[in-house]
Design a protein around this motif. Structure first.
Motif, mmCIF file in Angstrom:
data_model
loop_
_atom_site.group_PDB
_atom_site.id
_atom_site.type_symbol
_atom_site.label_atom_id
_atom_site.label_comp_id
_atom_site.label_asym_id
_atom_site.label_seq_id
_atom_site.Cartn_x
_atom_site.Cartn_y
_atom_site.Cartn_z
ATOM 1 N N ILE A 118 0.846 -1.194 0.000
ATOM 2 C CA ILE A 118 0.000 0.000 0.000
ATOM 3 C C ILE A 118 0.887 1.252 0.000
ATOM 4 O O ILE A 118 1.812 1.367 0.806
ATOM 5 C CB ILE A 118 -0.921 -0.035 1.240
ATOM 6 N N HIS A 127 -2.023 6.180 2.209
ATOM 7 C CA HIS A 127 -2.675 5.881 3.488
ATOM 8 C C HIS A 127 -3.631 6.993 3.903
ATOM 9 O O HIS A 127 -3.663 8.067 3.308
ATOM 10 C CB HIS A 127 -1.615 5.692 4.572
ATOM 11 N N LEU A 128 -4.366 6.732 4.977
ATOM 12 C CA LEU A 128 -5.256 7.738 5.547
ATOM 13 C C LEU A 128 -4.438 8.875 6.149
ATOM 14 O O LEU A 128 -3.367 8.652 6.711
ATOM 15 C CB LEU A 128 -6.132 7.102 6.627
ATOM 16 N N HIS A 181 -10.463 0.679 4.420
ATOM 17 C CA HIS A 181 -9.005 0.790 4.308
ATOM 18 C C HIS A 181 -8.326 0.172 5.530
ATOM 19 O O HIS A 181 -7.357 -0.578 5.404
ATOM 20 C CB HIS A 181 -8.587 2.255 4.164
ATOM 21 N N CYS A 183 -5.089 -2.567 6.076
ATOM 22 C CA CYS A 183 -3.850 -1.805 6.254
ATOM 23 C C CYS A 183 -3.385 -1.817 7.707
ATOM 24 O O CYS A 183 -3.901 -1.050 8.546
ATOM 25 C CB CYS A 183 -4.040 -0.368 5.765
ATOM 26 N N CYS A 188 -2.108 1.705 9.027
ATOM 27 C CA CYS A 188 -3.101 2.674 9.505
ATOM 28 C C CYS A 188 -3.802 2.189 10.775
ATOM 29 O O CYS A 188 -4.144 2.993 11.637
ATOM 30 C CB CYS A 188 -4.116 2.998 8.407
HETATM 31 ZN ZN LIG Z 1 -3.091 2.744 5.342
#
Ligand SMILES: [Zn+2]
Length: 217
Positions: A3, A6-7, A31, A35, A38
């Motif tokens: 990934i 990201h957030l 997400h 992930c 995160c």
């Molecule tokens: Zn992420």
């Protein structure tokens, strides 16, 4: 593929505080499910926030405190998948693609035409009927009409990928855009299927924008 997108801290903090609307929270959860990075950051924010609330007088934290918590929590396992499948129309998805477990209990409609090579499927959340959530499917090498946003858009890539002026996005990536970004995503050779939520409306450019304004959308 790992990934790459990201957030943001802002979105994670708003999620931790329960301040995202239902649609944005759903895409954020999609997400987070995939992930670990995160999930670790979210847990760190929650831990630090909880610790601050418990202190009578805020004390200075060691500079390494946050990263130490982060390092420990990034190893947390993914949440257990939810077994109840969403109610959904026949979407004819690629066989290797699975829908995020957070869509369990949602009502997913059939594909509808949005533009040449672009279709969408409305995702209804029984607990938030006004949430603006959709699956978007863009055919190989097709572009979505250039647009900006009235507020915030979160887009989780589920299959394939796309590129725009902000970068290249692949499976598991999340794209965050707001009113400062005017972009025209173009799907890669595999096409792109993503889960998107909007806060506020879209502002379209070009002829579609003129139609949109005439119709008062
Ligand atoms: Zn992420």
């Amino acid at each position: 593929m790992s990934i790459q997108h990201h957030l943001s801290d802002d979105t994670l903090l708003r999620h931790a505080a329960g301040r995202l609307n239902a649609g944005l929270a759903l895409v954020t959860a999609a997400h987070l499910h995939g992930c670990a990075h995160c999930r670790g950051r979210l847990a760190a924010f929650e831990a630090v926030g909880g610790a601050l609330l418990e202190m009578e007088a805020p004390a200075a934290m060691a500079p390494s405190a946050f990263s130490n918590v982060l390092a420990r929590l990034e190893e947390r396992p993914a949440p257990a998948p939810i077994l109840r499948a969403p109610r959904r129309a026949a979407l004819n998805l690629p066989p290797e693609m699975t829908l995020p477990p957070v869509l369990a209990g949602c009502d997913i409609g059939r594909w509808l035409w949005l533009g040449r090579g672009v279709r969408y499927s409305r995702v209804r959340l029984p607990w938030a009927p006004d949430a603006n959530v959709m699956l978007l499917r863009v055919a190989a090498s097709r572009a979505v009409v250039s647009h900006a946003h009235a507020a915030q858009e979160l887009t989780q890539i589920l299959h394939g990928g796309y590129s725009d002026s902000t970068g290249q996005y692949g499976p598991g990536d999340i794209a965050e855009h707001d009113e400062t970004v005017l972009h025209q995503p173009r799907a890669d050779e595999e096409g792109c299927i993503c889960l998107a939520a909007l806060e506020g409306g879209l502002r379209l450019d070009g002829w579609m924008g003129r139609v949109q304004r005439r119709l008062g959308l």
